[in-house]
Write an enzyme that holds these catalytic residues in place. Structure first.
Site, short mmCIF file in Angstrom:
data_model
loop_
_atom_site.label_atom_id
_atom_site.label_comp_id
_atom_site.label_asym_id
_atom_site.label_seq_id
_atom_site.Cartn_x
_atom_site.Cartn_y
_atom_site.Cartn_z
CG HIS A 111 4.28 4.42 -0.32
ND1 HIS A 111 3.23 3.86 -1.02
CD2 HIS A 111 4.62 3.51 0.65
CE1 HIS A 111 2.93 2.69 -0.49
NE2 HIS A 111 3.76 2.45 0.51
CG HIS A 151 6.71 0.97 2.27
ND1 HIS A 151 5.62 1.39 2.99
CD2 HIS A 151 7.79 1.05 3.11
CE1 HIS A 151 6.02 1.72 4.22
NE2 HIS A 151 7.32 1.53 4.30
CG ASP A 203 4.51 -3.24 -0.86
OD1 ASP A 203 5.30 -2.37 -0.48
OD2 ASP A 203 3.36 -3.35 -0.40
CG HIS A 204 3.29 0.34 -3.17
ND1 HIS A 204 1.97 0.35 -3.53
CD2 HIS A 204 3.34 -0.16 -1.91
CE1 HIS A 204 1.24 -0.13 -2.53
NE2 HIS A 204 2.05 -0.43 -1.54
CG HIS A 222 1.88 4.30 4.39
ND1 HIS A 222 1.32 3.27 5.08
CD2 HIS A 222 2.80 3.71 3.55
CE1 HIS A 222 1.87 2.12 4.69
NE2 HIS A 222 2.77 2.37 3.77
CG ASP A 244 0.50 0.82 1.23
OD1 ASP A 244 -0.34 0.12 0.64
OD2 ASP A 244 1.65 0.46 1.48
ZN LIG Z 1 3.58 1.14 2.24
#
Ligand SMILES: [Zn+2]
Length: 305
Positions: free
Chosen positions: A62, A64, A66-67, A139, A211
């Site tokens: 996804h 976000h 941090d990914h 999520h 997540d």
């Molecule tokens: Zn996330």
């Protein structure tokens, strides 16, 4: 032939001095398939001597940060090193627009072809040897879990029979194993003369889940050999987990137990916890065969000759 998975990071949201953003590099027969691309993904790959040039597919769960904070840098480095092979990036709806916008913003031009595939529930990637299956999980943003499943191999090569027929070891063996007839000294030899097709070897599988706060995917993970699953929060922080839609220890343990996974490796921990053993103990109270994921550790699915 190698099938293994190396954890490049285990931290959700922010990195710590001793924890990097969660990513997983799966090696399969010379190919490297990356799941998520955290901020320090390039240096983590170097530490475990995985060539980023060998990456053929990148799956982004996804959007976000941090990914996939590490994605633009990784794509830029591949270009600076004059990668020629195409690269396929899989992600939720809008993946192509999002990645191209970021590349444009950073003035990154790739010298190789980028292909994009939008994720949906079901088989996303189907090769002769494996499948990658996606499943949407709940999520804050559209997010996907993945199962990497090696196909069962049917048939066992009977080397003694091939030798008895006078066939020398080498490429002819590979052709016979692949089900192709060969010509040897003027005689056609069919695969069933040297193969035992009654033998079936079950393919191995792994899953990658980060997540999410819902338990409606146990069927998806059924009998997986190694499940890499986030265990972001302890049960005392359940409210925070609900608010941010992340997994809680005891739910992860229930999922692993009900799905009958062979091994559970916990990943994607909230940076708020210094001592991860406290999370592990909560999981093990329900599902004893669990362990903390370790950065730069390689998990062998199998080594096939
Ligand atoms: Zn996330």
């Amino acid at each position: 032939m190698v099938f293994d998975a190396t954890l490049l990071g285990i931290s959700s949201s922010t990195p710590l001095k001793n924890r990097n953003h969660t990513s997983l590099a799966v090696k399969y027969d010379g190919e490297v398939i990356l799941f998520d691309a955290g901020e320090s993904v390039q240096q983590q790959l170097m530490k475990v001597k995985i060539s980023y040039m060998a990456i053929t597919k990148i799956f982004i769960t996804h959007f976000h940060a941090d990914h996939f904070l590490g994605l633009p840098g990784l794509l830029a480095t591949m270009s600076l090193h004059k990668r020629e092979e195409p690269l396929t990036i899989y992600g939720p709806n809008g993946v192509e627009k999002r990645v191209r916008t970021i590349l444009e913003f950073f003035e990154i031009q790739t010298v190789y072809d980028l292909k994009f595939v939008e994720l949906h529930n079901g088989i996303i990637c189907d090769t002769k040897e494996y499948q990658i299956i996606a499943r949407g999980v709940k999520h804050l943003l559209p997010n996907f879990a993945f199962v990497f499943k090696e196909k069962d191999s049917v048939g066992k090569f009977l080397k003694e029979k091939a030798l008895a027929l006078g066939i020398p070891e080498g490429p002819l063996y590979s052709q016979l194993k692949d089900g192709k007839a060969i010509l040897w000294k003027g005689r056609k030899i069919s695969p069933d003369e040297v193969m035992d097709y009654k033998t079936i070897k079950r393919g191995k599988s792994l899953a990658y889940v980060v997540d999410c706060f819902d338990a409606n995917y146990e069927d998806f993970l059924e009998n997986v050999d190694v499940l890499f699953h986030e265990s972001a929060f302890m049960k005392k922080d359940l409210l925070q987990a609900k608010k941010t839609r992340h997994s809680v220890t005891i739910n992860v343990a229930e999922i692993a137990k009900n799905a009958k996974v062979k091994k559970l490796v916990l990943i994607n921990f909230s940076p708020r916890y210094d001592d991860l053993n406290t999370l592990l103990h909560e999981v093990q109270s329900i599902y004893p065969d669990a362990e903390l994921g370790q950065e730069l550790k390689t998990y062998n699915l199998h080594i096939k000759q």
